[in-house]
Write an enzyme that holds these catalytic residues in place. Structure first.
Site, PDB file in Angstrom:
ATOM      1  N   HIS A   1      -9.471  -3.075  -3.995  1.00  0.00           N
ATOM      2  CA  HIS A   1      -8.067  -3.409  -4.203  1.00  0.00           C
ATOM      3  C   HIS A   1      -7.370  -3.621  -2.860  1.00  0.00           C
ATOM      4  O   HIS A   1      -7.738  -3.003  -1.851  1.00  0.00           O
ATOM      5  CB  HIS A   1      -7.355  -2.295  -4.973  1.00  0.00           C
TER       6      HIS A   1
ATOM      7  N   HIS B   1       1.526  -6.102   2.280  1.00  0.00           N
ATOM      8  CA  HIS B   1       2.986  -5.988   2.351  1.00  0.00           C
ATOM      9  C   HIS B   1       3.670  -7.216   1.766  1.00  0.00           C
ATOM     10  O   HIS B   1       3.383  -8.352   2.163  1.00  0.00           O
ATOM     11  CB  HIS B   1       3.414  -5.797   3.805  1.00  0.00           C
TER      12      HIS B   1
ATOM     13  N   HIS C   1       8.182 -10.343  -6.640  1.00  0.00           N
ATOM     14  CA  HIS C   1       8.957 -10.950  -7.719  1.00  0.00           C
ATOM     15  C   HIS C   1       9.919  -9.947  -8.353  1.00  0.00           C
ATOM     16  O   HIS C   1      11.084 -10.262  -8.595  1.00  0.00           O
ATOM     17  CB  HIS C   1       8.005 -11.501  -8.781  1.00  0.00           C
TER      18      HIS C   1
ATOM     19  N   CYS D   1       8.363  -3.130   9.044  1.00  0.00           N
ATOM     20  CA  CYS D   1       7.850  -3.012   7.681  1.00  0.00           C
ATOM     21  C   CYS D   1       6.501  -2.307   7.587  1.00  0.00           C
ATOM     22  O   CYS D   1       6.038  -2.032   6.486  1.00  0.00           O
ATOM     23  CB  CYS D   1       7.752  -4.404   7.058  1.00  0.00           C
TER      24      CYS D   1
ATOM     25  N   ASN E   1      11.434  -7.873  -1.069  1.00  0.00           N
ATOM     26  CA  ASN E   1      10.847  -7.233   0.115  1.00  0.00           C
ATOM     27  C   ASN E   1      11.571  -5.906   0.324  1.00  0.00           C
ATOM     28  O   ASN E   1      12.703  -5.871   0.786  1.00  0.00           O
ATOM     29  CB  ASN E   1      11.008  -8.140   1.331  1.00  0.00           C
TER      30      ASN E   1
ATOM     31  N   HIS F   1      -1.174  -2.695  17.932  1.00  0.00           N
ATOM     32  CA  HIS F   1       0.134  -3.022  18.489  1.00  0.00           C
ATOM     33  C   HIS F   1      -0.010  -4.162  19.490  1.00  0.00           C
ATOM     34  O   HIS F   1      -0.761  -4.068  20.457  1.00  0.00           O
ATOM     35  CB  HIS F   1       0.727  -1.793  19.187  1.00  0.00           C
TER      36      HIS F   1
END
Length: 428
Positions: free
Chosen positions: A323, A327, A356, A188, A360, A267
């Site tokens: 801001h 994710h 909402h 993702c 995802n 990572h």
């Protein structure tokens, strides 16, 4: 010249000879220094870091016919006949707590009974999402496909041959010398990885456009077994995708929305627990799915890496960024990041509302969140926005953008027609 002639008439031949040697000596220095200056300036302008601008981006809006309300989702799962009673109870419980609303969308193949997760159906889903986002992007920016010199596509779980990047090149008849890349299995957070790759390419190829396309495929990655860890993605993942236009042309600064300031990639794949926390595998009866470990959030915020007796120092990130685009991986992901980064409810509003409304959508969720802020009129000139995403491997990647103007939403924003209902009140 007259003064020089008068002065020269008063000098002896020896004096004139010495003066000439002095001037000749200085001239050599002047020429050498000028040459070094010219070479240095040339090297600087060739090797200097070029600014990367985000001209515009577009998020795919699925048609309303693909919506999956909660009751319809559960009814469909029962009619499939592949889930036992315990799994159905688990699905209902997770869906109720997921933070997903009643308007998220699933691919057309999953609306069929029985579902039809074929290769052809998967291709159709991906084409629908990618081409839908790209059509909007090209229309909004007036950039022609043949003007694009760099293309980066990321999709973790669906990597057919020809590749997704080749599908785009074929569809839009892009030029033959385009630098194309197809990233798979990167989770993702892959959209930030794609932006980082495009940024590096734009440092080498001058006067160029780069397009980043981020999506995920649901059709062939629905799980039809009863392993609870592998049932979670069924409740969370929905259709979505984004196309982003980047440029290193100085003339594009005026019309661009943002300038890329930083990309940071971490990572943790060397650690076995981190490596296995998100894993595509088969269950005991051979059903393929994506398993989400219960340690996922612990690994994401690294609580166990810190001595419990020592309170870690957490910077006030609100001083650095106006801001945040976290994710929209799930309600727990957003809650944990809000808590650990000491953020206010307004800082995670875009993430919660994206989860909402769209669910995802994997790597593209951070772009739906950015679009939410723009539609709300919150992005002002000079504001900095931090995109944070997590992915399998385990990776944490982030990008920082600077707003170049008071950013207005682009045409055909995914929030058009529904933004007046947001933010909605979510049950705790």
């Amino acid at each position: 010249m007259a003064v020089i002639i008068v002065q020269a008439s008063r000098l002896s031949l020896n004096d004139i000879h010495q003066t000439w040697l002095h001037l000749e000596h200085n001239l050599v220095y002047v020429v050498v220094l000028s040459a070094f200056g010219l070479v240095g300036s040339t090297v600087y302008f060739i090797t200097r870091k070029r600014s990367v601008y985000l001209v515009d981006y577009a998020c795919y809006l699925p048609p309303s016919k693909l919506k999956v309300e909660h009751d319809r989702f559960m009814k469909h799962c029962k009619l499939m006949g592949c889930f036992d009673e315990t799994s159905l109870v688990f699905l209902d419980k997770i869906l109720g707590r997921s933070g997903l609303g009643e308007e998220t969308c699933a691919p057309e193949a999953m609306h069929c009974l029985p579902p039809k997760p074929s290769m052809e159906a998967a291709r159709q889903e991906t084409e629908q999402v990618m081409f839908g986002a790209l059509d909007t992007l090209f229309a909004n920016t007036n950039v022609k496909p043949k003007d694009v010199g760099i293309l980066v596509v990321n999709c973790s779980l669906f990597n057919p041959t020809p590749s997704l990047s080749s599908m785009i090149i074929n569809k839009y008849k892009m030029r033959g010398n385009i630098k194309s890349f197809n990233l798979g299995g990167m989770g993702c957070s892959a959209s930030v990885i794609s932006v980082d790759l495009a940024k590096d390419m734009l440092q080498v190829h001058r006067n160029n456009y780069a397009i980043v396309v981020s999506t995920e495929n649901i059709t062939q990655n629905w799980y039809f077994g009863n392993n609870k860890a592998m049932l979670l993605p069924n409740c969370l993942f929905r259709i979505g995708g984004a196309a982003v236009l980047l440029s290193n042309k100085s003339v594009d600064r005026r019309r661009s929305k943002y300038k890329l300031l930083h990309v940071v990639r971490t990572h943790c794949g060397a650690d076995n627990k981190a490596f296995n926390c998100v894993r595509q595998e088969q269950d005991d009866i051979g059903k393929t799915g994506v398993s989400l470990s219960k340690d996922l959030m612990t690994i994401a915020v690294a609580n166990k890496l810190i001595n419990a007796k020592i309170k870690p120092y957490i910077p006030d990130f609100k001083l650095a960024f106006e801001h945040f685009c976290i994710h929209a991986g799930g309600r727990a992901v957003i809650d944990e990041l809000k808590k650990n980064l000491h953020l206010l409810p307004v800082h995670v509003e875009a993430s919660r509302m994206t989860l909402h409304r769209f669910g995802n959508t994997s790597s593209s969720s951070i772009w739906y969140e950015l679009a939410y802020m723009e539609v709300k009129g919150r992005m002002r000139k000079g504001d900095r926005v931090w995109q944070i995403a997590f992915g399998s491997g385990f990776k944490c990647n982030s990008a920082v953008w600077l707003a170049l103007k008071n950013v207005k939403p682009s045409c055909n924003s995914p929030w058009e027609g529904c933004i007046h209902r947001y933010p909605v009140q979510l049950s705790l």
